[in-house]
Design a protein around this motif. Sequence first.
Motif, PDB file in Angstrom:
ATOM      1  N   ALA A 196       2.191  10.480   1.670  1.00 34.03           N
ATOM      2  CA  ALA A 196       2.616  10.734   0.289  1.00 34.03           C
ATOM      3  C   ALA A 196       3.761   9.810  -0.101  1.00 34.03           C
ATOM      4  O   ALA A 196       3.795   9.265  -1.218  1.00 34.03           O
ATOM      5  N   VAL A 197       4.699   9.631   0.802  1.00 34.81           N
ATOM      6  CA  VAL A 197       5.854   8.764   0.524  1.00 34.81           C
ATOM      7  C   VAL A 197       5.410   7.316   0.369  1.00 34.81           C
ATOM      8  O   VAL A 197       5.838   6.619  -0.559  1.00 34.81           O
ATOM      9  N   HIS A 198       4.547   6.821   1.252  1.00 33.51           N
ATOM     10  CA  HIS A 198       4.083   5.430   1.146  1.00 33.51           C
ATOM     11  C   HIS A 198       3.272   5.227  -0.136  1.00 33.51           C
ATOM     12  O   HIS A 198       3.375   4.175  -0.773  1.00 33.51           O
ATOM     13  N   ARG A 200       8.339  10.043  -8.579  1.00 37.79           N
ATOM     14  CA  ARG A 200       6.885  10.210  -8.500  1.00 37.79           C
ATOM     15  C   ARG A 200       6.514  11.473  -7.736  1.00 37.79           C
ATOM     16  O   ARG A 200       5.486  12.097  -8.009  1.00 37.79           O
ATOM     17  N   LEU A 201       7.351  11.828  -6.767  1.00 40.30           N
ATOM     18  CA  LEU A 201       7.091  13.024  -5.969  1.00 40.30           C
ATOM     19  C   LEU A 201       7.758  14.265  -6.539  1.00 40.30           C
ATOM     20  O   LEU A 201       7.783  15.321  -5.896  1.00 40.30           O
ATOM     21  N   LEU A 237      13.090  10.667   4.039  1.00 38.69           N
ATOM     22  CA  LEU A 237      11.855  10.014   4.475  1.00 38.69           C
ATOM     23  C   LEU A 237      11.515   8.833   3.571  1.00 38.69           C
ATOM     24  O   LEU A 237      11.074   7.781   4.049  1.00 38.69           O
ATOM     25  N   ILE A 238      11.712   8.995   2.266  1.00 38.36           N
ATOM     26  CA  ILE A 238      11.474   7.870   1.342  1.00 38.36           C
ATOM     27  C   ILE A 238      12.376   6.693   1.714  1.00 38.36           C
ATOM     28  O   ILE A 238      11.929   5.540   1.793  1.00 38.36           O
ATOM     29  N   ALA A 239      13.640   6.979   1.948  1.00 39.89           N
ATOM     30  CA  ALA A 239      14.584   5.914   2.306  1.00 39.89           C
ATOM     31  C   ALA A 239      14.196   5.266   3.633  1.00 39.89           C
ATOM     32  O   ALA A 239      14.368   4.054   3.813  1.00 39.89           O
ATOM     33  N   ALA A 240      13.681   6.049   4.570  1.00 40.19           N
ATOM     34  CA  ALA A 240      13.277   5.494   5.863  1.00 40.19           C
ATOM     35  C   ALA A 240      12.055   4.605   5.726  1.00 40.19           C
ATOM     36  O   ALA A 240      11.917   3.604   6.423  1.00 40.19           O
TER      37      ALA A 240
END
Length: 927
Positions: free
Chosen positions: A345-347, A300-301, A281-284
């Motif tokens: 959270a990812v953003h 960070r996560l 999801l981070i990569a996306a």
Amino acid sequence: MVDRRRRSAGHGDAQKVVLLGRDTERAVLDRMLAAVAAGESRVLVVHGAPGVGKSALLRYAESSAVNMRVLSAVGVESEMELAYATLHQLCAPLLIRLDQLPGPQRAALETVFGMRAGPPPERFLVGLAVLTLLSDASEQNPLLCMIDDAQWVDQASLQVLGFVARRLLAESVAVVFGVRERSQELFGLSELKITGLRDTDAHTLLDSVTHGRLDRQVRDRIVTETKGNPLALLELPRGLTVTQMAGGFGLLRADTLPGRIEQSFLTRIGALPEPARLLLLIAAAEPVGDPVLVWSAASRLGLTPRETLVEGMQEWLSLDARVTFRHPLVRSAVYRSASRDNRRAVHLALAEVTDPQADPDRRAWHRASAAASPDESVAAELERSADRAQARGGMAAAAAFLQRCVALTEDSSRRAERAVAAAEATLQAGDLDVARRFAEVADRAAQNEWQRVRTHLVRSRITFAAGLNQEAPPLLLTAARQLEPFDMDLARETHLVAWGAAALLAVHSDSLRAISTAARELPARAGTPHALDVVLEGCALLVTEGRAAAAPVLQRALAALTDLPASEMLNWGWVANGVSAAVWDDGAMRVLVGRVVEHVRAVGALTELPFCLTSLGIAIAWTGDFTAAALIVAEIEDVCAATGVPIAPHVELRMSALRGRVAESEALIAATTEEAGRSGQLMGVTVAQWAAAVLYNGLGRYEQAMSAAQVCTGMPEPWVSVWALPELIEAAVRGGYGDVARAALRDLAEVTEPSGTDWALGVLARSRALVSDDAAENLYREAIERLGRTELRPELARAHLLYGEWLRRDRRRGEAREQLRTAYEMFGSIGMEAFAERARGELVATGERIGNRSIETSSGEELTAQERQIALLVRDGLTNPEIGTRLFLSPRTVEWHLRKIFAKLSITSRRQLRDVLPLSEAASTSE
């Protein structure tokens, strides 16, 4: 971005990609690469449905690019609003060459890539800079530039890349686009449509991924249902059990094919541990493909490589020099299926690790995507990003930032202000439906009369932008009056736009007169009048008091506009363009219109651009430069296709009439007259009939010319109805209608004498000569002298023609030949075929023998129009880079054309062009 250099097949990552089937497609790519290796340019648009194999074919091209440098970029859906994002991806490896570019081109790229501050550069200058950059780099190694997922490339990048693709010729550069559906920016380029595999290949591929024997009917159904889509054939069986496959029960879902493929991905990704899915999801969500940013956000996560890089991750994601997904549908599937909380959270993590100094806009976008509720600090940051986007020429990006800003604004009053700003930016970007939605938001959130008035204004402008219609002028006039108590400058601007809308519609004089009267009733500005004030006063006087009263004011307006920055005329510059035309100042017309167009282009104001481009195209057509005017026509068509709002083809009508191409012109005139008449856009009817008058005068069909010109002169608009008067006079005289000609001459004198320019008085002298007896010769000589001091070559050539015709009728054949020969050569060099034939007929009547007026070549092969244009510019002393800048070509392409010119003319040097080009043609390139 990716920059790979291919040395030889079979080395490292250059190992050739093997594809099942695709013999035809691979052959096309192989021929393309062979041509580039031989020093030619190629462009290819590979298009087809998701999963059909476009990306695989691009990888095949990359693996086959022996001894080539490969540059690649991928469109990312979440990046579509960031102007020039994809262009920066593609060009980043070449930016070390920026110092080698000409100064203006270097500054243009540095500005749009955020490397320096400055006003937004013209879009064409950015395109020329990229063209030069690629051309220079290809001298060291042939280039293969690949842009995959072009449907998600930001508009600014796609426009520039389309511009570059159309101008590649003699550079060792291939540009390949992979796209689901072609956009307007890519129309006209060579294309390769990718469809599903043939049945035999599809069955082979399906067999390679299925376990156990399938019922023949089930296998056939899978192949038929997937239409041979390779990704579907590979992915769909993976989500089904052997029993489901054998019985065909797993094929009963009604999803669309891309949806089924995505679901297949998600079913298998769902088996991964939660940390691995979160890394995907981070990569996306991270569009740049920067592994440092991805791992920083993961940290960070609380994610570590050990718990995320589990077995099976390599099937979905590559984490090398650049983060890439196995297929674009994986990215979209991962992002769309994630929970809102995970996406936020990812953003947020990505925002925290994005440098606020180096990349403030992407950081703002991540923060906005992370916000779960209205957040004023994020909204303010988005506002600042919108300002930066607008300064870079990214009007669409500015609109996107402001739209998101509205969603994050809680205070109603501030929300109304931002919604109006979002509606205005979205309107300028050309998305009228979305602009209407934000105008509605502004109306609901409005807290005071000022906000309601601004909302009414933007709605009025949307109505006008949606197509010239009779509702727009009264709506704009009402908005202007409502604005007067709050913002007199904006009120004056809106009065002027209302006046322009009414003048363009030319529906009836009452509407234009009412707007003009209201404008004259406005209170005078305290202190020195602004250029806007003088323009509005002059336009209003033109209607209420006539040309004589308006001319001095309009001339003052023209002087004031000369010193006014184009940025101050964004919304009303297209109306101001008519000032120079109203006072018959052709030089000022080209300069003023050119400045306005440059600015409107640069900021990406698509709703204003077609009107400004039309004014520029008409101004250029007056000079007889049909090549430049044709480029304007192409740009108008592109912009109208982007906004979905058509505009009457005024420039095409003018050019086709001057060229004298009967079938083409008559079809265009008839179509425009019908469409404009049906929609109430009588300006289109006026221009069409003006074109008809010019066409038929050139053909010597004077009854038809007079009829068309009379339609024009009866229209209540201030420009074309006046320009048609000389056509009416010429046609009436030649047709034997002296009374009609003399009445039209009185009208022409009334509108030209107050201006006092060489254009006005030259055309007046030529027209007076037609109805004169004793003074005709002096009047013709005056017309030639005055028009000779302008750039209006078609008008000057027509003066020579009429003078020659008069001399022949006076039986002064020798003098007539001199004038007619000049006219004939000028018409020929311009491309005015009908008038040239008319001049040729007159020359033959004097006993002249007419030879070939084209440039003679020893090979018998005539120079093309572009070769002739380049030859003339070289003859006039311009260098290859200077010619490239003028014609939007790379210096290498100019040199390629020059070699062909030398071969055709059997010469070996630039200096020899002076001896082989006719002087009359060489003079045609001077400015």
